[in-house]
Design a protein around this motif. Sequence first.
Motif, PDB file in Angstrom:
ATOM      1  N   UNK A 110     -19.271 -21.077  -3.731  1.00  0.00           N
ATOM      2  CA  UNK A 110     -20.249 -21.756  -2.884  1.00  0.00           C
ATOM      3  C   UNK A 110     -21.664 -21.405  -3.324  1.00  0.00           C
ATOM      4  N   UNK A 111     -22.624 -22.111  -2.751  1.00  0.00           N
ATOM      5  CA  UNK A 111     -24.044 -21.806  -2.932  1.00  0.00           C
ATOM      6  C   UNK A 111     -24.674 -21.550  -1.572  1.00  0.00           C
ATOM      7  N   UNK A 112     -25.818 -20.864  -1.598  1.00  0.00           N
ATOM      8  CA  UNK A 112     -26.544 -20.588  -0.367  1.00  0.00           C
ATOM      9  C   UNK A 112     -26.139 -19.260   0.236  1.00  0.00           C
ATOM     10  N   UNK A 113     -27.060 -18.696   1.040  1.00  0.00           N
ATOM     11  CA  UNK A 113     -26.774 -17.440   1.736  1.00  0.00           C
ATOM     12  C   UNK A 113     -27.605 -17.396   3.003  1.00  0.00           C
ATOM     13  N   UNK A 114     -26.956 -17.157   4.134  1.00  0.00           N
ATOM     14  CA  UNK A 114     -27.681 -17.113   5.402  1.00  0.00           C
ATOM     15  C   UNK A 114     -27.980 -15.689   5.848  1.00  0.00           C
ATOM     16  N   UNK A 115     -27.883 -14.718   4.913  1.00  0.00           N
ATOM     17  CA  UNK A 115     -28.198 -13.333   5.248  1.00  0.00           C
ATOM     18  C   UNK A 115     -29.687 -13.117   5.460  1.00  0.00           C
ATOM     19  N   UNK A 116     -30.499 -13.756   4.624  1.00  0.00           N
ATOM     20  CA  UNK A 116     -31.950 -13.660   4.769  1.00  0.00           C
ATOM     21  C   UNK A 116     -32.517 -12.282   4.499  1.00  0.00           C
TER      22      UNK A 116
END
Length: 633
Positions: free
Chosen positions: A338-344
Amino acid sequence: MAKEYRQTDWLPTTRKEMQMRGWDRADVILFSADAYVDHPSFGAAVIGRILEAEGLRVCIVPQPDWHGDYRDFRKLGRPRLWFGIAPGCMDSMVNKYTAARRLRKEDAYSPDGRHDLRPEYPTIVYSSILRQLYPDVPIVLGGIEASMRRVMHYDYWQDRMRPSILADSPADILIYGMGEKPTLRISSLLSEALSSSHPTLHYDEAGEAYATCETLRAMMEEHGNVPQTVCIYDKEAIPGGITDDDILLHGYRECLANLRLHAENFRHIEEESNKVAASRLIQETNGKYVVVFPPYPPMTQEELDHTYDLPYTRLPHPKYKGKRIPAYETVKFSICLHRGCFGGCAFCTISAHQGKFIASRSKESILREARELTQHPEFKGYISDLGGPSANMYMMHGRNAKACTACKRPSCIHPEVCPNLHGDHSPLLEIYREVDAIPGVKRSFIGSGVRYDLLLHDWKDDHLNKAARQYTHQLITKHVSGRLKVAPEHTSDKVLCLMRKPPFNLFRQFRKAFDDICLSEGLRQQIIPYFISSHPGCTAEDMANLAIETRQMDFRLEQVQDFTPTPLTVATTCWATGYHPYTMERVFTAKSDEEKRRQRMFFFWYKPEERTKIKEYLRKVGRTDLIRKLFGK
């Protein structure tokens, strides 16, 4: 049986390779600061294959010699559409220098790790040479270096604020983020101009038409600007003018005079990078206006599958035969899910580049790649990583998509897990099991970072909690090659809050679960934690307590690093300005070499030479109580 490849299975890198395909001219020529590895982890290969799939003739010139007569920049001639600058999978300065500004042992993306094949800031160097040689051909910037330097940013290696890298380059347009969609749109506009004999086209000695910088500007005026790009305009030429829907950032010169204004700007920059419906950002820079157009929506599953299903050889170009490319050795048997990360995380560049929304591949696409991997000539049955920016965010999303559309939180899990997040680990478990069942695959490992806060969270849903427990058990019993690396980053909850990381107690809980499972299954495995020193907000006393905590847990730390301020992160903004961009409160940061060494020494309390220094320092600051806690009486 391993598949055999011909020279023409790679995109051409020389005039001879073009002729082998029957080409006399390319449509697009990409200049890459990395070695050419035809693998979906290498940006230039992805962009080249995406354009090739649209019927365009694409060439890649890897690591051109920027000295002398610029023959590498001349050898393929002038493209019909545009030149692309692909400065590499890492920022060139991060790739070249350590946090102490010392030269790294090797360049991971160059053959045999050589340091002399890439200039500093190749985005600027390459585009300046091309503009000198071909003044009328469009130049498009892309890659991580351009993406993370798309607006005003702090440059740690020069220790100064710099404007958008587009302002320092003679290029025409900058693509930020994962570049498939804007790249295709720019190519489509210029192809349309060629097919319609647009009046801005130029013609070479043979009478063949090619697009110009003027063509690109004219087509964008006629058909609308390209999302997820940055352009520079005179004020009166800004498309549609400056409106109430735009966010007008403090100007570059204003921020130089008052760094607090740059911190105020950064909050807008980060929030608009992580919104479904973002606003246009505009910053006055040296009399011109840098305009950041909102990003495309996250890629759909079909679009992402298309990117990964392209005919990569997954091998370095034959020109590197017998040479080692360190970064390729790391990823050649890995699969990105996958792509993206919501950890921030405050120190991380992923969300600013890929965004916080997860775009996941289909199970079928992943299994196809795994089967193809078994045909790799060097594959021995072991997949090094089934992961992504974070290992266990595959298929995770908001339950209510409408709520996500209105959200501008940079993290879905800090300061607490969003109640709208659907954190189901079941699809990932299914992927792991089916990949491991493929003939030729002996075992798959998880090399990407695992978010243990997602595993330990109380989801208020029995199915999600059960899936998280099953994932934890399967991860530890089947996908760890003796050592599981996780990243608590610090032990101080105050510092962890600034990092946007979970409290340290969660790491203790995960470590206990890890040890309990290993004990019950008869496994001799280790958990290896990552830690950072000198992060904004961290003091030497925080590091002393880190040493005490980790010693009590029986760790002698190996995976540690000194904080490196990389462009366009919250932590770098704190480091450079002294202000937190969301609270505008002052943040202490260890900046001097002495302060940074002082923090780092606590990692290595068990070394006699560091023990002496630690004791001397703690006595000096009157914290003999910490000496007793760390070393005993």
